[in-house]
Scaffold this motif. Structure first.
Motif, PDB file in Angstrom:
ATOM      1  N   ARG A 173       0.831  -1.207   0.000  1.00 55.70           N
ATOM      2  CA  ARG A 173       0.000   0.000   0.000  1.00 55.70           C
ATOM      3  C   ARG A 173       0.865   1.255   0.000  1.00 55.70           C
ATOM      4  O   ARG A 173       0.609   2.207  -0.740  1.00 55.70           O
ATOM      5  N   PHE A 174       1.902   1.265   0.843  1.00 48.77           N
ATOM      6  CA  PHE A 174       2.785   2.431   0.949  1.00 48.77           C
ATOM      7  C   PHE A 174       3.475   2.706  -0.381  1.00 48.77           C
ATOM      8  O   PHE A 174       3.526   3.860  -0.842  1.00 48.77           O
ATOM      9  N   MET A 175       4.006   1.680  -1.022  1.00 53.04           N
ATOM     10  CA  MET A 175       4.746   1.867  -2.272  1.00 53.04           C
ATOM     11  C   MET A 175       3.832   2.288  -3.411  1.00 53.04           C
ATOM     12  O   MET A 175       4.171   3.176  -4.206  1.00 53.04           O
ATOM     13  N   ILE A 176       2.656   1.673  -3.508  1.00 53.05           N
ATOM     14  CA  ILE A 176       1.709   2.041  -4.564  1.00 53.05           C
ATOM     15  C   ILE A 176       1.274   3.487  -4.396  1.00 53.05           C
ATOM     16  O   ILE A 176       1.179   4.241  -5.369  1.00 53.05           O
ATOM     17  N   SER A 177       1.015   3.891  -3.145  1.00 51.16           N
ATOM     18  CA  SER A 177       0.594   5.274  -2.887  1.00 51.16           C
ATOM     19  C   SER A 177       1.725   6.254  -3.172  1.00 51.16           C
ATOM     20  O   SER A 177       1.510   7.305  -3.785  1.00 51.16           O
ATOM     21  N   THR A 178       2.938   5.922  -2.729  1.00 54.11           N
ATOM     22  CA  THR A 178       4.080   6.813  -2.900  1.00 54.11           C
ATOM     23  C   THR A 178       4.420   7.013  -4.374  1.00 54.11           C
ATOM     24  O   THR A 178       4.731   8.128  -4.815  1.00 54.11           O
ATOM     25  N   LEU A 179       4.357   5.934  -5.152  1.00 48.80           N
ATOM     26  CA  LEU A 179       4.713   5.998  -6.570  1.00 48.80           C
ATOM     27  C   LEU A 179       3.542   6.408  -7.467  1.00 48.80           C
ATOM     28  O   LEU A 179       3.728   6.601  -8.666  1.00 48.80           O
ATOM     29  N   SER A 180       2.337   6.517  -6.876  1.00 44.46           N
ATOM     30  CA  SER A 180       1.121   6.783  -7.684  1.00 44.46           C
ATOM     31  C   SER A 180       1.051   5.804  -8.856  1.00 44.46           C
ATOM     32  O   SER A 180       0.848   6.186 -10.012  1.00 44.46           O
ATOM     33  N   THR A 181       1.204   4.538  -8.523  1.00 48.00           N
ATOM     34  CA  THR A 181       1.315   3.489  -9.535  1.00 48.00           C
ATOM     35  C   THR A 181       0.137   3.475 -10.500  1.00 48.00           C
ATOM     36  O   THR A 181       0.321   3.247 -11.706  1.00 48.00           O
ATOM     37  N   TYR A 182      -1.064   3.728  -9.997  1.00 46.91           N
ATOM     38  CA  TYR A 182      -2.252   3.561 -10.839  1.00 46.91           C
ATOM     39  C   TYR A 182      -2.756   4.861 -11.458  1.00 46.91           C
ATOM     40  O   TYR A 182      -3.893   4.944 -11.907  1.00 46.91           O
ATOM     41  N   GLU A 183      -1.891   5.855 -11.505  1.00 50.11           N
ATOM     42  CA  GLU A 183      -2.278   7.139 -12.101  1.00 50.11           C
ATOM     43  C   GLU A 183      -2.743   6.970 -13.551  1.00 50.11           C
ATOM     44  O   GLU A 183      -3.719   7.590 -13.983  1.00 50.11           O
ATOM     45  N   ALA A 184      -2.060   6.116 -14.312  1.00 46.64           N
ATOM     46  CA  ALA A 184      -2.406   5.927 -15.724  1.00 46.64           C
ATOM     47  C   ALA A 184      -3.747   5.241 -15.915  1.00 46.64           C
ATOM     48  O   ALA A 184      -4.320   5.268 -17.012  1.00 46.64           O
ATOM     49  N   ALA A 185      -4.269   4.617 -14.847  1.00 48.39           N
ATOM     50  CA  ALA A 185      -5.552   3.918 -14.944  1.00 48.39           C
ATOM     51  C   ALA A 185      -6.748   4.825 -14.670  1.00 48.39           C
ATOM     52  O   ALA A 185      -7.896   4.404 -14.849  1.00 48.39           O
ATOM     53  N   LEU A 186      -6.511   6.066 -14.273  1.00 54.11           N
ATOM     54  CA  LEU A 186      -7.613   6.961 -13.916  1.00 54.11           C
ATOM     55  C   LEU A 186      -8.627   7.159 -15.043  1.00 54.11           C
ATOM     56  O   LEU A 186      -9.841   7.112 -14.794  1.00 54.11           O
ATOM     57  N   PRO A 187      -8.199   7.382 -16.302  1.00 55.74           N
ATOM     58  CA  PRO A 187      -9.198   7.522 -17.371  1.00 55.74           C
ATOM     59  C   PRO A 187     -10.058   6.271 -17.546  1.00 55.74           C
ATOM     60  O   PRO A 187     -11.242   6.371 -17.892  1.00 55.74           O
ATOM     61  N   LEU A 188      -9.485   5.105 -17.303  1.00 55.20           N
ATOM     62  CA  LEU A 188     -10.241   3.860 -17.423  1.00 55.20           C
ATOM     63  C   LEU A 188     -11.270   3.740 -16.301  1.00 55.20           C
ATOM     64  O   LEU A 188     -12.413   3.326 -16.526  1.00 55.20           O
ATOM     65  N   LEU A 189     -10.877   4.109 -15.094  1.00 52.46           N
ATOM     66  CA  LEU A 189     -11.812   4.102 -13.972  1.00 52.46           C
ATOM     67  C   LEU A 189     -12.931   5.126 -14.191  1.00 52.46           C
ATOM     68  O   LEU A 189     -14.100   4.857 -13.904  1.00 52.46           O
ATOM     69  N   GLU A 190     -12.556   6.272 -14.699  1.00 56.04           N
ATOM     70  CA  GLU A 190     -13.562   7.298 -14.999  1.00 56.04           C
ATOM     71  C   GLU A 190     -14.551   6.783 -16.042  1.00 56.04           C
ATOM     72  O   GLU A 190     -15.762   6.999 -15.925  1.00 56.04           O
ATOM     73  N   GLU A 191     -14.046   6.084 -17.051  1.00 59.37           N
ATOM     74  CA  GLU A 191     -14.925   5.515 -18.075  1.00 59.37           C
ATOM     75  C   GLU A 191     -15.933   4.547 -17.455  1.00 59.37           C
ATOM     76  O   GLU A 191     -17.130   4.576 -17.787  1.00 59.37           O
ATOM     77  N   LEU A 192     -15.472   3.697 -16.552  1.00 55.30           N
ATOM     78  CA  LEU A 192     -16.373   2.751 -15.898  1.00 55.30           C
ATOM     79  C   LEU A 192     -17.470   3.471 -15.115  1.00 55.30           C
ATOM     80  O   LEU A 192     -18.646   3.096 -15.163  1.00 55.30           O
ATOM     81  N   LEU A 193     -17.088   4.508 -14.365  1.00 54.56           N
ATOM     82  CA  LEU A 193     -18.058   5.240 -13.559  1.00 54.56           C
ATOM     83  C   LEU A 193     -19.049   6.021 -14.432  1.00 54.56           C
ATOM     84  O   LEU A 193     -20.258   6.024 -14.180  1.00 54.56           O
ATOM     85  N   VAL A 194     -18.541   6.653 -15.471  1.00 56.01           N
ATOM     86  CA  VAL A 194     -19.401   7.451 -16.351  1.00 56.01           C
ATOM     87  C   VAL A 194     -20.365   6.549 -17.126  1.00 56.01           C
ATOM     88  O   VAL A 194     -21.567   6.841 -17.228  1.00 56.01           O
ATOM     89  N   LYS A 195     -19.850   5.464 -17.695  1.00 54.25           N
ATOM     90  CA  LYS A 195     -20.688   4.572 -18.505  1.00 54.25           C
ATOM     91  C   LYS A 195     -21.815   3.955 -17.680  1.00 54.25           C
ATOM     92  O   LYS A 195     -22.885   3.649 -18.209  1.00 54.25           O
ATOM     93  N   THR A 196     -21.578   3.748 -16.394  1.00 59.76           N
ATOM     94  CA  THR A 196     -22.596   3.134 -15.539  1.00 59.76           C
ATOM     95  C   THR A 196     -23.302   4.157 -14.652  1.00 59.76           C
ATOM     96  O   THR A 196     -24.119   3.781 -13.807  1.00 59.76           O
ATOM     97  N   GLN A 197     -22.956   5.430 -14.815  1.00 58.90           N
ATOM     98  CA  GLN A 197     -23.591   6.536 -14.086  1.00 58.90           C
ATOM     99  C   GLN A 197     -23.530   6.295 -12.565  1.00 58.90           C
ATOM    100  O   GLN A 197     -24.527   6.414 -11.855  1.00 58.90           O
ATOM    101  N   GLN A 198     -22.330   5.985 -12.100  1.00 59.27           N
ATOM    102  CA  GLN A 198     -22.140   5.722 -10.679  1.00 59.27           C
ATOM    103  C   GLN A 198     -21.027   6.598 -10.108  1.00 59.27           C
ATOM    104  O   GLN A 198     -20.186   7.113 -10.840  1.00 59.27           O
ATOM    105  N   GLN A 199     -21.043   6.706  -8.779  1.00 58.60           N
ATOM    106  CA  GLN A 199     -20.017   7.471  -8.074  1.00 58.60           C
ATOM    107  C   GLN A 199     -19.426   6.647  -6.926  1.00 58.60           C
ATOM    108  O   GLN A 199     -18.830   7.209  -6.010  1.00 58.60           O
ATOM    109  N   HIS A 200     -19.591   5.344  -7.019  1.00 55.05           N
ATOM    110  CA  HIS A 200     -19.166   4.472  -5.927  1.00 55.05           C
ATOM    111  C   HIS A 200     -18.373   3.289  -6.469  1.00 55.05           C
ATOM    112  O   HIS A 200     -18.735   2.703  -7.492  1.00 55.05           O
ATOM    113  N   ILE A 201     -17.278   2.950  -5.783  1.00 58.05           N
ATOM    114  CA  ILE A 201     -16.441   1.819  -6.142  1.00 58.05           C
ATOM    115  C   ILE A 201     -16.470   0.802  -5.010  1.00 58.05           C
ATOM    116  O   ILE A 201     -16.283   1.156  -3.845  1.00 58.05           O
TER     117      ILE A 201
END
Length: 263
Positions: free
Chosen positions: A29-57
């Motif tokens: 958890r510490f390393m993933i947070s420190t390195l912002s490992t999943y920054e590149a996945a943000l547009p994909l997560l946004e697509e999932l939320l927008v396509k399903t009209q949700q605000q919860h994961i």
């Protein structure tokens, strides 16, 4: 590295000490947070939320909640809405979850009881995510996880923080022993057990080195993820798989799926 070997990870074993498992998860958890490992996945997560009209994961196989706080904050800013997260796991890391709950002022909640990703309870709604954990499952179980999402018409995102390369393997073996010695004292919440099993009885470093090596060999490359998704039954779904991100610690392998428009 397009091969995939199932092998075994220590933290998957029922006999493996839970306190050591938690220490390994806290480091991840510490390393993933420190390195912002999943920054590149943000547009994909946004697509999932927008396509399903949700605000919860609903995050499955959360471990210690690696990187989820930064992901939630970044998504909320991108979408200009308060995205919320529920953490779940078959072996809940309650200390980490309570820490994230307090730090996020309640925008990250958790289920204290075990949650099986193969049969997610009907009362857990929202976009499903699995970060850094899907590789633990052999193909027939991995497919069942996707099938459960399809059966319940839930959007799902699978994300692995790696490029899956021999260079990553080399970096793990060369740099990891020095990194863990340095960063362990900065990991929160502070635990005496983490100090004990890092510096005096180094079960956490040994476990991370073994499981990190095996993880790279177990990660599904994009083509295999796509193949698993296409085998789901009755799936009128949009599926996408691939690699995103550039630079050390920034590569992500992903699979996202959501019901097609109108479903």
């Amino acid at each position: 590295m397009d091969i995939r070997l199932q092998l075994f990870e220590l933290e998957d074993q029922k006999w493996f000490p839970h306190v050591v498992r938690q220490g390994m998860q806290d480091y991840l958890r510490f390393m993933i947070s420190t390195l912002s490992t999943y920054e590149a996945a943000l547009p994909l997560l946004e697509e999932l939320l927008v396509k399903t009209q949700q605000q919860h994961i609903t995050d499955l196989c959360s471990g210690a909640g690696g990187g989820i706080a930064g992901i939630r904050e970044a998504l909320s800013k991108r979408m200009n809405v308060p995205v919320r997260v529920t953490l779940t796991d078959l072996y809940p890391n309650l200390d980490a979850y309570e820490y994230l709950y307090n730090e996020s002022r309640g925008t990250i909640t958790f289920v204290p009881d075990p949650v099986n990703a193969l049969a997610v309870p009907e009362n857990l709604h929202g976009v499903r995510t699995i970060f850094s954990s899907f590789h633990h499952f052999p193909p027939h179980i991995a497919k069942s996880i996707l099938q459960d999402a399809v059966d319940k018409k839930a959007a799902i995102g699978i994300f692995e923080g790696a490029k899956k390369s021999w260079t990553e393997m080399l970096l793990l073996w060369v740099t990891f022993p020095f990194v863990i010695i340095f960063v362990t004292l900065f990991i929160k919440p502070f635990k005496l057990s983490r100090i004990l099993f890092t510096y005096l009885i180094p079960l956490i470093p040994i476990g991370i080195l073994w499981d990190g090596t095996v993880s790279l060999l177990r990660i599904y490359p994009p083509k295999k993820l796509e193949s698993l998704a296409k085998k789901t039954a009755g799936s009128n779904y949009t599926w996408k798989a691939g690699r995103v991100g550039k630079g050390p610690g920034k590569h992500v392998i992903y699979l996202i799926g959501y019901p097609k428009d109108g479903e």
